[in-house]
Scaffold this motif. Structure first.
Motif, PDB file in Angstrom:
ATOM      1  N   THR A  92       0.834  -1.203   0.000  1.00 43.39           N
ATOM      2  CA  THR A  92       0.000   0.000   0.000  1.00 43.39           C
ATOM      3  C   THR A  92       0.872   1.257   0.000  1.00 43.39           C
ATOM      4  O   THR A  92       0.612   2.202  -0.737  1.00 43.39           O
ATOM      5  N   MET A  95       2.392   1.625  -3.565  1.00 47.33           N
ATOM      6  CA  MET A  95       1.484   2.042  -4.629  1.00 47.33           C
ATOM      7  C   MET A  95       0.977   3.474  -4.413  1.00 47.33           C
ATOM      8  O   MET A  95       0.716   4.193  -5.365  1.00 47.33           O
ATOM      9  N   THR A  96       0.858   3.885  -3.148  1.00 46.89           N
ATOM     10  CA  THR A  96       0.476   5.275  -2.895  1.00 46.89           C
ATOM     11  C   THR A  96       1.612   6.214  -3.328  1.00 46.89           C
ATOM     12  O   THR A  96       1.359   7.267  -3.907  1.00 46.89           O
ATOM     13  N   GLN A 139     -10.403  13.839  -6.575  1.00 45.81           N
ATOM     14  CA  GLN A 139     -11.024  13.285  -5.376  1.00 45.81           C
ATOM     15  C   GLN A 139     -12.414  13.867  -5.111  1.00 45.81           C
ATOM     16  O   GLN A 139     -13.363  13.133  -4.917  1.00 45.81           O
ATOM     17  N   LEU A 158     -16.771  -2.449 -13.108  1.00 46.46           N
ATOM     18  CA  LEU A 158     -15.534  -1.700 -12.906  1.00 46.46           C
ATOM     19  C   LEU A 158     -15.187  -0.794 -14.085  1.00 46.46           C
ATOM     20  O   LEU A 158     -14.871   0.376 -13.906  1.00 46.46           O
ATOM     21  N   ARG A 161     -17.096   2.397 -14.333  1.00 45.76           N
ATOM     22  CA  ARG A 161     -16.689   3.369 -13.305  1.00 45.76           C
ATOM     23  C   ARG A 161     -15.341   3.980 -13.637  1.00 45.76           C
ATOM     24  O   ARG A 161     -15.127   5.168 -13.427  1.00 45.76           O
ATOM     25  N   GLN A 162     -14.432   3.150 -14.177  1.00 44.58           N
ATOM     26  CA  GLN A 162     -13.116   3.694 -14.533  1.00 44.58           C
ATOM     27  C   GLN A 162     -13.240   4.727 -15.647  1.00 44.58           C
ATOM     28  O   GLN A 162     -12.557   5.747 -15.641  1.00 44.58           O
ATOM     29  N   PHE A 220     -15.155   6.289   6.418  1.00 46.76           N
ATOM     30  CA  PHE A 220     -14.133   6.024   5.403  1.00 46.76           C
ATOM     31  C   PHE A 220     -14.096   7.140   4.361  1.00 46.76           C
ATOM     32  O   PHE A 220     -13.023   7.600   3.966  1.00 46.76           O
TER      33      PHE A 220
ATOM     34  N   ALA B  33      -0.932   2.608 -10.757  1.00 43.92           N
ATOM     35  CA  ALA B  33      -1.366   2.674  -9.359  1.00 43.92           C
ATOM     36  C   ALA B  33      -2.884   2.552  -9.250  1.00 43.92           C
ATOM     37  O   ALA B  33      -3.401   1.955  -8.307  1.00 43.92           O
ATOM     38  N   GLY B  34      -3.616   3.092 -10.238  1.00 41.88           N
ATOM     39  CA  GLY B  34      -5.052   3.212 -10.057  1.00 41.88           C
ATOM     40  C   GLY B  34      -5.932   2.327 -10.921  1.00 41.88           C
ATOM     41  O   GLY B  34      -7.087   2.079 -10.574  1.00 41.88           O
ATOM     42  N   PHE B  35      -5.411   1.848 -12.066  1.00 38.98           N
ATOM     43  CA  PHE B  35      -6.328   1.228 -13.016  1.00 38.98           C
ATOM     44  C   PHE B  35      -5.945  -0.168 -13.510  1.00 38.98           C
ATOM     45  O   PHE B  35      -6.819  -0.964 -13.810  1.00 38.98           O
ATOM     46  N   HIS B  44      -4.495  -2.752  -3.969  1.00 45.26           N
ATOM     47  CA  HIS B  44      -5.888  -2.795  -3.504  1.00 45.26           C
ATOM     48  C   HIS B  44      -6.234  -1.737  -2.455  1.00 45.26           C
ATOM     49  O   HIS B  44      -7.118  -0.912  -2.655  1.00 45.26           O
ATOM     50  N   SER B  46      -4.556   0.830  -1.358  1.00 45.02           N
ATOM     51  CA  SER B  46      -4.228   2.177  -1.817  1.00 45.02           C
ATOM     52  C   SER B  46      -5.331   2.708  -2.743  1.00 45.02           C
ATOM     53  O   SER B  46      -5.754   3.856  -2.641  1.00 45.02           O
ATOM     54  N   HIS B  48      -8.517   1.832  -2.802  1.00 50.27           N
ATOM     55  CA  HIS B  48      -9.715   2.159  -2.009  1.00 50.27           C
ATOM     56  C   HIS B  48      -9.523   3.496  -1.295  1.00 50.27           C
ATOM     57  O   HIS B  48     -10.401   4.342  -1.286  1.00 50.27           O
ATOM     58  N   ALA B  49      -8.333   3.691  -0.711  1.00 51.92           N
ATOM     59  CA  ALA B  49      -8.100   4.902   0.091  1.00 51.92           C
ATOM     60  C   ALA B  49      -8.059   6.154  -0.788  1.00 51.92           C
ATOM     61  O   ALA B  49      -8.505   7.217  -0.382  1.00 51.92           O
ATOM     62  N   ILE B  50      -7.506   6.031  -2.013  1.00 51.36           N
ATOM     63  CA  ILE B  50      -7.422   7.199  -2.886  1.00 51.36           C
ATOM     64  C   ILE B  50      -8.724   7.372  -3.670  1.00 51.36           C
ATOM     65  O   ILE B  50      -8.919   8.375  -4.348  1.00 51.36           O
ATOM     66  N   ALA B  51      -9.630   6.398  -3.600  1.00 54.57           N
ATOM     67  CA  ALA B  51     -10.922   6.463  -4.287  1.00 54.57           C
ATOM     68  C   ALA B  51     -10.799   6.289  -5.796  1.00 54.57           C
ATOM     69  O   ALA B  51     -11.563   6.851  -6.563  1.00 54.57           O
ATOM     70  N   PHE B  52      -9.806   5.494  -6.240  1.00 55.78           N
ATOM     71  CA  PHE B  52      -9.856   4.994  -7.611  1.00 55.78           C
ATOM     72  C   PHE B  52     -10.930   3.911  -7.636  1.00 55.78           C
ATOM     73  O   PHE B  52     -11.082   3.185  -6.657  1.00 55.78           O
ATOM     74  N   PRO B  53     -11.660   3.783  -8.758  1.00 58.47           N
ATOM     75  CA  PRO B  53     -12.639   2.690  -8.820  1.00 58.47           C
ATOM     76  C   PRO B  53     -11.926   1.350  -8.636  1.00 58.47           C
ATOM     77  O   PRO B  53     -10.890   1.128  -9.249  1.00 58.47           O
ATOM     78  N   CYS B  54     -12.474   0.482  -7.786  1.00 56.86           N
ATOM     79  CA  CYS B  54     -11.800  -0.797  -7.491  1.00 56.86           C
ATOM     80  C   CYS B  54     -12.824  -1.923  -7.433  1.00 56.86           C
ATOM     81  O   CYS B  54     -13.994  -1.676  -7.183  1.00 56.86           O
ATOM     82  N   HIS B  55     -12.358  -3.149  -7.644  1.00 58.30           N
ATOM     83  CA  HIS B  55     -13.152  -4.392  -7.673  1.00 58.30           C
ATOM     84  C   HIS B  55     -13.947  -4.532  -8.942  1.00 58.30           C
ATOM     85  O   HIS B  55     -14.845  -3.750  -9.200  1.00 58.30           O
TER      86      HIS B  55
END
Lengths: 250, 55
Positions: A92, A95-96, A139, A158, A161-162, A220, B33-35, B44, B46, B48-55
């Motif tokens: 994490t 990747m951040t 954001q 997905l 949304r992307q 969250f 990182a995001g897509f 994963h 990261s 969710h926390a940054i709010a990239f669409p995930c799953h």
């Protein structure tokens, strides 16, 4: 110029990435781990409440109830699979850092382009404005359609949304640029660009069936936006400062 | 005169190339990182926390 651009972007990205990742580790990752217990069915929304409370009090935690529950569960995981969790936290962090370095490069490329087009020099103060714009584009405005989600939330496919996220980020950036730099009557078209993706509407599922409690999801979203705001502020200020400082020295 | 113009043109291009290069590298990093699907598992939490669409 290329070296200066890369150096300011990457140093700023590294700094903002470290700050964001540390905040995520503290504030959002515990919520993700907790939500996964609901996603896997290990905990059930509604039935979980009494259990959470008891758990928190037995442990003698004296911070807030949700925080206590979250860290309690993180510890449970720790005992079970410490290596897995450490590796996960490292991933994490990494990747951040990658994401913030990428945003830093885009921001700094924006500084250089704006200066070439005669929009004035960029320093720390301007960098802060650019950072705020970046936060809005990636954001706040994207989040107004697709809010930060806990694992196990109900969501549309997905790819849809992307696509909406990317479209919204690009149109928002274009909209803010038009608002900032277009000549007077035309600049208000920027507002239309900002509104367009929301008029189209983000993809949402027909049915909602998220497993995690809404209290957790709300927390969250708020924490995720807070971390985004802090991260982009650091990124913009650092990138602007590094960019201008190196420029003076050159 | 011509020389100056040429040199100026070369410098302008070098500037543009580094801007485009930095932006392209930035987009690539954000994409991974995001897509990208290949980085889903490591990214994963990261995402969710940054709010990239995930799953």
């Amino acid at each position: 110029m290329g070296k200066r651009l890369l150096a300011s972007a990457l140093f700023a990205g590294l700094l903002a990435g470290l700050v964001s990742a540390a905040l995520q580790h503290w504030m959002t990752t515990p919520l993700i781990l907790q939500a996964e217990l609901y996603e896997s069915g290990e905990m059930v929304h509604g039935a979980a409440h009494a259990h959470d409370g008891a758990h928190a009090h037995e442990g003698g935690h004296d911070h807030g109830a949700v925080g206590a529950a979250a860290s309690g569960h993180a510890h449970d995981h720790d005992h079970g699979d410490e290596v897995g969790l450490t590796e996960r936290a490292a991933n994490t962090f990494m990747m951040t850092l990658v994401a913030m370095a990428g945003f830093g490069l885009l921001l700094t490329a924006g500084f250089a382009l704006a200066e070439r087009l005669g929009a004035g020099r960029v320093g720390l103060r301007e960098g802060l404005m650019w950072g705020a714009a970046g936060f809005a584009c990636t954001q706040l405005l994207t989040g107004a359609g697709l809010p930060p989600e806990l694992p196990g939330s109900a969501a549309a496919p997905l790819l849809e949304r992307q696509i909406w996220w990317t479209l919204t980020a690009l149109l928002s950036a274009a909209g803010l640029a038009v608002l900032a730099w277009a000549p007077n009557p035309a600049r208000w078209l920027g507002l239309a660009l900002l509104a367009l993706p929301h008029a189209i509407g983000a993809p949402h599922p027909e049915e909602l069936w998220g497993g995690a409690p809404p209290e957790l999801a709300g927390l969250f979203v708020a924490r995720s936006l807070l971390i985004g705001a802090v991260g982009w502020t650091v990124l913009g200020a650092a990138a602007g400062w590094l960019w201008s400082d190196e420029r003076r020295a050159a | 005169m011509q020389n100056t113009t040429l040199r100026h043109a070369a410098r302008v291009d070098a500037g543009l190339v580094s801007i485009v290069g930095a932006a392209a590298l930035g987009l690539t990093l954000v994409f991974f990182a995001g897509f990208a699907n290949v980085t889903h598992d490591v990214a994963h939490d990261s995402r969710h926390a940054i709010a990239f669409p995930c799953h």
